[in-house]
Design a protein around this motif. Structure first.
Motif, PDB file in Angstrom:
ATOM      1  N   TYR A 124       0.841  -1.209   0.000  1.00 30.15           N
ATOM      2  CA  TYR A 124       0.000   0.000   0.000  1.00 30.15           C
ATOM      3  C   TYR A 124       0.870   1.251   0.000  1.00 30.15           C
ATOM      4  O   TYR A 124       0.675   2.161  -0.818  1.00 30.15           O
ATOM      5  N   ALA A 128       1.077   4.223  -2.800  1.00 27.00           N
ATOM      6  CA  ALA A 128       0.718   5.588  -2.415  1.00 27.00           C
ATOM      7  C   ALA A 128       1.864   6.554  -2.668  1.00 27.00           C
ATOM      8  O   ALA A 128       1.665   7.683  -3.132  1.00 27.00           O
ATOM      9  N   ARG A 131       2.291   7.231  -6.522  1.00 27.19           N
ATOM     10  CA  ARG A 131       1.283   8.174  -7.019  1.00 27.19           C
ATOM     11  C   ARG A 131       1.563   9.583  -6.506  1.00 27.19           C
ATOM     12  O   ARG A 131       1.386  10.568  -7.243  1.00 27.19           O
ATOM     13  N   ASP A 132       1.994   9.682  -5.255  1.00 29.07           N
ATOM     14  CA  ASP A 132       2.305  10.989  -4.686  1.00 29.07           C
ATOM     15  C   ASP A 132       3.468  11.658  -5.425  1.00 29.07           C
ATOM     16  O   ASP A 132       3.523  12.886  -5.532  1.00 29.07           O
ATOM     17  N   ASP A 137       1.658   3.132 -11.199  1.00 32.44           N
ATOM     18  CA  ASP A 137       1.674   1.948 -10.344  1.00 32.44           C
ATOM     19  C   ASP A 137       2.653   0.893 -10.845  1.00 32.44           C
ATOM     20  O   ASP A 137       3.213   0.131 -10.055  1.00 32.44           O
ATOM     21  N   GLY A 184       5.073   6.039   6.078  1.00 38.75           N
ATOM     22  CA  GLY A 184       3.637   6.259   5.949  1.00 38.75           C
ATOM     23  C   GLY A 184       3.078   7.409   6.746  1.00 38.75           C
ATOM     24  O   GLY A 184       1.853   7.557   6.822  1.00 38.75           O
ATOM     25  N   LEU A 187       1.168   9.440   4.268  1.00 45.50           N
ATOM     26  CA  LEU A 187       0.500   8.715   3.185  1.00 45.50           C
ATOM     27  C   LEU A 187      -0.408   7.593   3.653  1.00 45.50           C
ATOM     28  O   LEU A 187      -1.120   7.007   2.831  1.00 45.50           O
ATOM     29  N   MET A 188      -0.400   7.282   4.930  1.00 44.92           N
ATOM     30  CA  MET A 188      -1.185   6.158   5.437  1.00 44.92           C
ATOM     31  C   MET A 188      -2.036   6.590   6.628  1.00 44.92           C
ATOM     32  O   MET A 188      -1.764   7.614   7.264  1.00 44.92           O
ATOM     33  N   VAL A 269      -8.791   3.892   2.737  1.00 45.64           N
ATOM     34  CA  VAL A 269      -7.802   2.839   2.477  1.00 45.64           C
ATOM     35  C   VAL A 269      -8.377   1.805   1.517  1.00 45.64           C
ATOM     36  O   VAL A 269      -7.746   1.403   0.533  1.00 45.64           O
ATOM     37  N   PHE A 272      -8.697   3.131  -2.040  1.00 47.63           N
ATOM     38  CA  PHE A 272      -7.393   3.218  -2.703  1.00 47.63           C
ATOM     39  C   PHE A 272      -6.943   1.839  -3.178  1.00 47.63           C
ATOM     40  O   PHE A 272      -6.414   1.696  -4.281  1.00 47.63           O
ATOM     41  N   THR A 276      -6.165   0.792  -7.096  1.00 52.34           N
ATOM     42  CA  THR A 276      -4.839   0.330  -7.528  1.00 52.34           C
ATOM     43  C   THR A 276      -4.822  -1.165  -7.823  1.00 52.34           C
ATOM     44  O   THR A 276      -3.754  -1.747  -8.012  1.00 52.34           O
TER      45      THR A 276
END
Length: 295
Positions: A124, A128, A131-132, A137, A184, A187-188, A269, A272, A276
């Motif tokens: 994950y 993330a 993409r950021d 991907d 994370g 991003l998490m 979550v 996302f 993906t």
């Protein structure tokens, strides 16, 4: 054969699935492991997929897994429900590279290989982070292997990066000199969950609530005894005190029942992971949580 008395039934072990440096280490350090009115039977697993398999097979009653593993379990039809939330700052999940690697940032991962567990927190985070950074991907090649195999693959140069969590990250950085290129924190969600099987919730609901209270009290103890916990954690896992201190810093958290805000974060979550293709289709988070469990 006579039926078991209620007293005997109440004394049956609650089967707890755990991961390296997890609940057992915390409850032991906090002096709470023996406080339950029923025995705790511990089983150790190398990662969330293995723990989820045990829960699905009926070999464990409860455990703790992260936000992405919960979605993975739901997508696979595992009969588990999240009954409590553990909120950290998200930094316990990270992507690391070898000390001598030319990779300095996420954009440098383009065309490289990343070892991780499929559809888990490291997977994950990597997606993330890609993409950021404006990457696609498929700009990295994922190598889905166990943490032990990933550690060796990074050391030997068989993979370029390793996306993982907690003690594995801390050990790689402290003992092996690995460099962290992203974590994370931004991003998490930073969420993990106390999960229980639907069967256990039907037959041992009070015991599961009691176990959730133990974890709540253990995390509350950790907030004011970080050094004591680091020492005990290192002794429990066999890892060094510097590694233990890193893990403790990243796992400072409070345990709470699941509310609307937590469900909202978990739905992000889940969405996302569907976007993906980590899971085949969108899912409703409400179907995998039990908001009636309070402690």
């Amino acid at each position: 054969m006579p039926l078991l008395s209620p007293h005997v039934r109440a004394a049956a072990s609650l089967r707890v699935g755990d991961q390296k440096g997890g609940a057992h280490a915390l409850l032991t350090a906090a002096g709470l492991a023996g406080r339950a009115s029923f025995p705790l039977q511990w089983s150790l697993f190398a990662g969330a997929p293995m723990l989820i398999q045990a829960l699905t097979a009926g070999a464990a009653d409860v455990g703790v897994i992260g936000d992405a593993p919960l979605v993975f379990a739901q997508a696979g039809g595992s009969p588990v429900r999240a009954v409590g939330a553990i909120q950290t700052d998200g930094t316990m999940t990270a992507v690391v590279v070898r000390r001598d690697s030319p990779i300095r940032n996420v954009r440098d991962l383009r065309g490289r290989s990343v070892a991780t567990l499929k559809s888990q927190t490291g997977h994950y985070l990597t997606l993330a982070a890609l993409r950021d950074a404006g990457l696609r991907d498929d700009d990295v090649r994922f190598v889905f292997i166990s943490p032990a195999a990933a550690k060796m693959a990074l050391q030997t140069g068989s993979v370029d990066a390793w996306a993982t969590w907690g003690p594995y990250i801390a050990e790689a950085k402290t003992e092996d000199g690995a460099r962290e290129i992203v974590n994370g924190g931004r991003l998490m969600s930073g969420l993990s969950y106390i999960v229980a099987t639907t069967d256990a919730l039907q037959t041992r609901r009070d015991d599961i609530i009691a176990y959730a209270r133990l974890l709540r009290d253990g995390h509350a103890w950790m907030l004011t005894h970080a050094e004591d916990y680091a020492v005990a954690w290192g002794r429990e896992t066999g890892l060094s005190l510097p590694v233990a201190r890193q893990v403790v810093r990243a796992t400072m958290a409070r345990v709470t029942p699941i509310d609307r805000n937590i469900i909202r974060k978990q739905q992000i979550v889940s969405d996302f992971m569907a976007a993906t293709n980590m899971i085949p289709a969108p899912l409703d988070t409400n179907a995998v949580v039990d908001t009636t469990v309070t402690f």
